[in-house]
Design a protein around this motif. Structure first.
Motif, PDB file in Angstrom:
ATOM      1  N   PRO A   1       8.366  -9.348  -6.727  1.00 12.97           N
ATOM      2  CA  PRO A   1       8.753  -7.596  -7.579  1.00 12.97           C
ATOM      3  C   PRO A   1       9.324  -7.195  -8.593  1.00 12.97           C
ATOM      4  O   PRO A   1      10.859  -8.588  -8.491  1.00 12.97           O
ATOM      5  CB  PRO A   1       9.090  -6.766  -5.901  1.00 12.97           C
ATOM      6  N   ARG A   2       9.286  -6.660  -9.704  1.00 11.21           N
ATOM      7  CA  ARG A   2       9.165  -6.237 -10.587  1.00 11.21           C
ATOM      8  C   ARG A   2      10.752  -4.761 -10.626  1.00 11.21           C
ATOM      9  O   ARG A   2       9.831  -4.031  -9.746  1.00 11.21           O
ATOM     10  CB  ARG A   2       8.296  -6.154 -11.864  1.00 11.21           C
ATOM     11  N   PRO A   3      11.501  -4.662 -10.379  1.00  9.43           N
ATOM     12  CA  PRO A   3      12.770  -3.742 -10.479  1.00  9.43           C
ATOM     13  C   PRO A   3      12.397  -2.496 -11.228  1.00  9.43           C
ATOM     14  O   PRO A   3      12.400  -2.995 -13.107  1.00  9.43           O
ATOM     15  CB  PRO A   3      14.201  -4.498 -11.129  1.00  9.43           C
ATOM     16  N   CYS A   4      12.207  -1.838 -11.196  1.00 13.38           N
ATOM     17  CA  CYS A   4      11.718  -0.144 -11.889  1.00 13.38           C
ATOM     18  C   CYS A   4      13.344   0.318 -11.795  1.00 13.38           C
ATOM     19  O   CYS A   4      13.182   1.338 -10.816  1.00 13.38           O
ATOM     20  CB  CYS A   4      10.712   0.041 -11.473  1.00 13.38           C
ATOM     21  N   GLY A   5      14.003   0.300 -12.465  1.00 13.97           N
ATOM     22  CA  GLY A   5      15.143   1.166 -12.350  1.00 13.97           C
ATOM     23  C   GLY A   5      16.060   0.920 -11.587  1.00 13.97           C
ATOM     24  O   GLY A   5      16.489  -0.620 -11.071  1.00 13.97           O
ATOM     25  N   SER A   6      17.104   1.528 -10.536  1.00 18.22           N
ATOM     26  CA  SER A   6      17.652   0.744  -9.336  1.00 18.22           C
ATOM     27  C   SER A   6      17.564   1.039  -8.576  1.00 18.22           C
ATOM     28  O   SER A   6      18.310   0.766  -7.193  1.00 18.22           O
ATOM     29  CB  SER A   6      19.095   1.160  -9.420  1.00 18.22           C
ATOM     30  N   ARG A   7      16.315   1.916  -8.035  1.00 15.04           N
ATOM     31  CA  ARG A   7      15.791   3.014  -7.317  1.00 15.04           C
ATOM     32  C   ARG A   7      14.445   2.348  -6.288  1.00 15.04           C
ATOM     33  O   ARG A   7      13.588   2.749  -5.186  1.00 15.04           O
ATOM     34  CB  ARG A   7      15.855   4.250  -6.615  1.00 15.04           C
ATOM     35  N   ALA A   8      13.522   1.394  -7.289  1.00 16.36           N
ATOM     36  CA  ALA A   8      12.452   1.125  -7.141  1.00 16.36           C
ATOM     37  C   ALA A   8      11.889   0.163  -7.399  1.00 16.36           C
ATOM     38  O   ALA A   8      12.514  -1.104  -8.481  1.00 16.36           O
ATOM     39  CB  ALA A   8      11.292   2.088  -7.933  1.00 16.36           C
TER      40      ALA A   8
ATOM     41  N   VAL B   1       1.440  -1.611  -6.181  1.00 17.08           N
ATOM     42  CA  VAL B   1       2.655  -0.758  -5.560  1.00 17.08           C
ATOM     43  C   VAL B   1       3.792  -0.447  -5.955  1.00 17.08           C
ATOM     44  O   VAL B   1       5.007  -1.369  -6.114  1.00 17.08           O
ATOM     45  CB  VAL B   1       2.415  -0.739  -4.056  1.00 17.08           C
ATOM     46  N   LEU B   2       4.271   0.665  -6.042  1.00 15.60           N
ATOM     47  CA  LEU B   2       5.494   1.334  -6.448  1.00 15.60           C
ATOM     48  C   LEU B   2       5.977   1.937  -4.932  1.00 15.60           C
ATOM     49  O   LEU B   2       5.814   2.806  -4.360  1.00 15.60           O
ATOM     50  CB  LEU B   2       5.728   2.112  -7.260  1.00 15.60           C
ATOM     51  N   VAL B   3       7.555   1.583  -4.945  1.00 15.91           N
ATOM     52  CA  VAL B   3       8.072   1.809  -3.962  1.00 15.91           C
ATOM     53  C   VAL B   3       9.103   2.430  -4.220  1.00 15.91           C
ATOM     54  O   VAL B   3      10.048   0.868  -4.408  1.00 15.91           O
ATOM     55  CB  VAL B   3       8.184   0.415  -2.709  1.00 15.91           C
ATOM     56  N   GLU B   4       9.671   3.495  -3.696  1.00 16.03           N
ATOM     57  CA  GLU B   4      11.366   4.114  -4.259  1.00 16.03           C
ATOM     58  C   GLU B   4      11.861   3.803  -3.267  1.00 16.03           C
ATOM     59  O   GLU B   4      11.620   4.562  -1.923  1.00 16.03           O
ATOM     60  CB  GLU B   4      10.956   5.180  -4.839  1.00 16.03           C
ATOM     61  N   VAL B   5      13.014   4.382  -3.784  1.00 15.64           N
ATOM     62  CA  VAL B   5      14.284   4.276  -2.259  1.00 15.64           C
ATOM     63  C   VAL B   5      15.313   5.172  -2.774  1.00 15.64           C
ATOM     64  O   VAL B   5      15.618   6.073  -3.793  1.00 15.64           O
ATOM     65  CB  VAL B   5      15.051   3.274  -1.425  1.00 15.64           C
TER      66      VAL B   5
ATOM     67  N   GLY C   1      21.451   5.449  -3.570  1.00 17.23           N
ATOM     68  CA  GLY C   1      22.799   4.017  -2.887  1.00 17.23           C
ATOM     69  C   GLY C   1      21.880   3.878  -1.745  1.00 17.23           C
ATOM     70  O   GLY C   1      22.417   3.148  -1.781  1.00 17.23           O
ATOM     71  N   ALA C   2      20.396   3.610  -1.936  1.00 17.18           N
ATOM     72  CA  ALA C   2      19.654   2.798  -0.672  1.00 17.18           C
ATOM     73  C   ALA C   2      19.537   1.006  -1.664  1.00 17.18           C
ATOM     74  O   ALA C   2      19.730   1.428  -2.702  1.00 17.18           O
ATOM     75  CB  ALA C   2      19.057   2.772  -0.098  1.00 17.18           C
ATOM     76  N   SER C   3      19.534   0.535  -0.651  1.00 12.77           N
ATOM     77  CA  SER C   3      19.383  -0.969  -1.184  1.00 12.77           C
ATOM     78  C   SER C   3      18.209  -1.031  -0.779  1.00 12.77           C
ATOM     79  O   SER C   3      17.287  -0.695  -0.016  1.00 12.77           O
ATOM     80  CB  SER C   3      19.802  -1.817  -0.164  1.00 12.77           C
ATOM     81  N   LEU C   4      17.302  -2.132  -1.977  1.00 14.40           N
ATOM     82  CA  LEU C   4      16.121  -2.878  -1.795  1.00 14.40           C
ATOM     83  C   LEU C   4      15.926  -3.437  -1.169  1.00 14.40           C
ATOM     84  O   LEU C   4      14.320  -3.910  -1.005  1.00 14.40           O
ATOM     85  CB  LEU C   4      15.221  -2.884  -3.061  1.00 14.40           C
ATOM     86  N   ASP C   5      16.635  -4.363  -0.672  1.00 14.16           N
ATOM     87  CA  ASP C   5      15.812  -5.328   0.381  1.00 14.16           C
ATOM     88  C   ASP C   5      15.678  -5.370   1.671  1.00 14.16           C
ATOM     89  O   ASP C   5      14.902  -5.926   1.441  1.00 14.16           O
ATOM     90  CB  ASP C   5      17.810  -6.462   1.071  1.00 14.16           C
ATOM     91  N   ARG C   6      15.656  -4.671   2.398  1.00 10.32           N
ATOM     92  CA  ARG C   6      14.753  -4.087   3.216  1.00 10.32           C
ATOM     93  C   ARG C   6      13.291  -3.976   2.390  1.00 10.32           C
ATOM     94  O   ARG C   6      12.034  -4.853   3.498  1.00 10.32           O
ATOM     95  CB  ARG C   6      15.028  -3.082   4.456  1.00 10.32           C
ATOM     96  N   VAL C   7      13.302  -3.421   1.832  1.00 12.35           N
ATOM     97  CA  VAL C   7      12.094  -3.223   1.074  1.00 12.35           C
ATOM     98  C   VAL C   7      11.177  -4.997   0.973  1.00 12.35           C
ATOM     99  O   VAL C   7       9.670  -4.686   1.147  1.00 12.35           O
ATOM    100  CB  VAL C   7      11.777  -2.207  -0.244  1.00 12.35           C
ATOM    101  N   ARG C   8      11.965  -5.397   0.454  1.00 15.17           N
ATOM    102  CA  ARG C   8      11.374  -6.714   0.008  1.00 15.17           C
ATOM    103  C   ARG C   8      10.929  -7.730   0.829  1.00 15.17           C
ATOM    104  O   ARG C   8      10.318  -8.650   1.298  1.00 15.17           O
ATOM    105  CB  ARG C   8      12.781  -7.512  -0.942  1.00 15.17           C
ATOM    106  N   ASP C   9      12.027  -7.730   2.206  1.00 15.90           N
ATOM    107  CA  ASP C   9      11.776  -8.151   3.144  1.00 15.90           C
ATOM    108  C   ASP C   9       9.888  -7.315   4.002  1.00 15.90           C
ATOM    109  O   ASP C   9       9.786  -8.226   3.887  1.00 15.90           O
ATOM    110  CB  ASP C   9      12.466  -7.692   4.761  1.00 15.90           C
ATOM    111  N   ALA C  10       9.922  -6.202   4.072  1.00 17.19           N
ATOM    112  CA  ALA C  10       9.106  -5.940   4.689  1.00 17.19           C
ATOM    113  C   ALA C  10       7.709  -6.234   4.195  1.00 17.19           C
ATOM    114  O   ALA C  10       6.692  -6.612   4.445  1.00 17.19           O
ATOM    115  CB  ALA C  10       8.987  -4.050   4.474  1.00 17.19           C
ATOM    116  N   ALA C  11       7.995  -6.535   2.817  1.00 14.77           N
ATOM    117  CA  ALA C  11       6.897  -7.161   1.300  1.00 14.77           C
ATOM    118  C   ALA C  11       6.520  -8.093   1.648  1.00 14.77           C
ATOM    119  O   ALA C  11       4.937  -8.289   1.757  1.00 14.77           O
ATOM    120  CB  ALA C  11       6.998  -6.814   0.203  1.00 14.77           C
TER     121      ALA C  11
END
Length: 204
Positions: free
Chosen positions: A6-13, A49-53, A56-66
């Motif tokens: 996944p490519r980061p889109c800012g700090s939240r996605a 697919v764009l996933v935003e959190v 202040g939340a971490s993106l780590d669990r999104v990566r793990d789920a994907a």
């Protein structure tokens, strides 16, 4: 598993870029199944697919789920099933039949006999791209788009079927129409279709 970084889109996605609609559906299904409270937006498209959190939340669990996404598993089938009554009288019904080398009646039987998945929404509010079109009906858009397609028109193009939620320009091949309202801005949920839903067309 889906082979993508996944490519980061800012700090939240995160933006996942994949090669097929099945991989898009697999990532969406995996992230939804993880039930991550930090996820605020999940936006599928044809090959992304764009996933935003939340802030202040971490993106780590999104990566793990994907990472658990499995296109071979097929659709989870947990989305709402919509049955759309259709009058098959579209302006391009004969063209579709001629191009496929079958009769108009066979076009109707094929189109109404399949179950479709709402892969993503776009183009206009409430416009869903519905995958699952039978192979003989997979045809290109018209060479010249119409300046105005009536609301409720049922069309096909490439690997998708659609229902036009409102009067708009369009180049899909039209095979019928429905009176079902696809988009109501005054409703609590304005769009009838949500990515992950299923659709069947019923001959009216």
């Amino acid at each position: 598993m889906v082979d993508t970084v996944p490519r980061p889109c800012g700090s939240r996605a995160l933006l996942f870029e994949v090669g097929s609609a099945a991989e898009v559906a697999a990532i969406v299904s995996a992230v939804r199944a993880a039930e991550l409270p930090e996820v605020t937006e999940l936006v599928p498209a044809a090959r992304t697919v764009l996933v935003e959190v939340a802030s202040g939340a971490s993106l780590d669990r999104v990566r793990d789920a994907a990472r658990s996404a499995d296109p071979a598993a097929g659709r989870a089938g947990t989305g709402t099933l919509h049955t759309i009554p259709v009058t098959y009288d579209g302006a391009d019904l004969e063209l579709v039949a001629r191009t496929a080398g079958i009769s108009p009646e066979e076009v109707v039987n094929l189109h109404s006999g399949a179950e479709y998945g709402v892969d993503f929404c776009g183009f206009a509010p409430g416009f869903g791209y519905l995958s699952g079109l039978p192979e003989p009906l997979r045809q290109p858009r018209l060479e010249s788009s119409r300046t105005a397609v009536p609301a409720g028109s049922v069309g096909i193009a490439d690997v998708y079927s659609c229902v036009y939620p409102r009067r708009s320009p369009g180049g899909w091949r039209l095979i019928g129409h429905t009176d079902v309202v696809l988009f109501d801005p005054g409703a609590e949920s304005p769009s009838l279709f949500t990515p992950g839903d299923r659709v069947r067309f019923e001959v009216r």
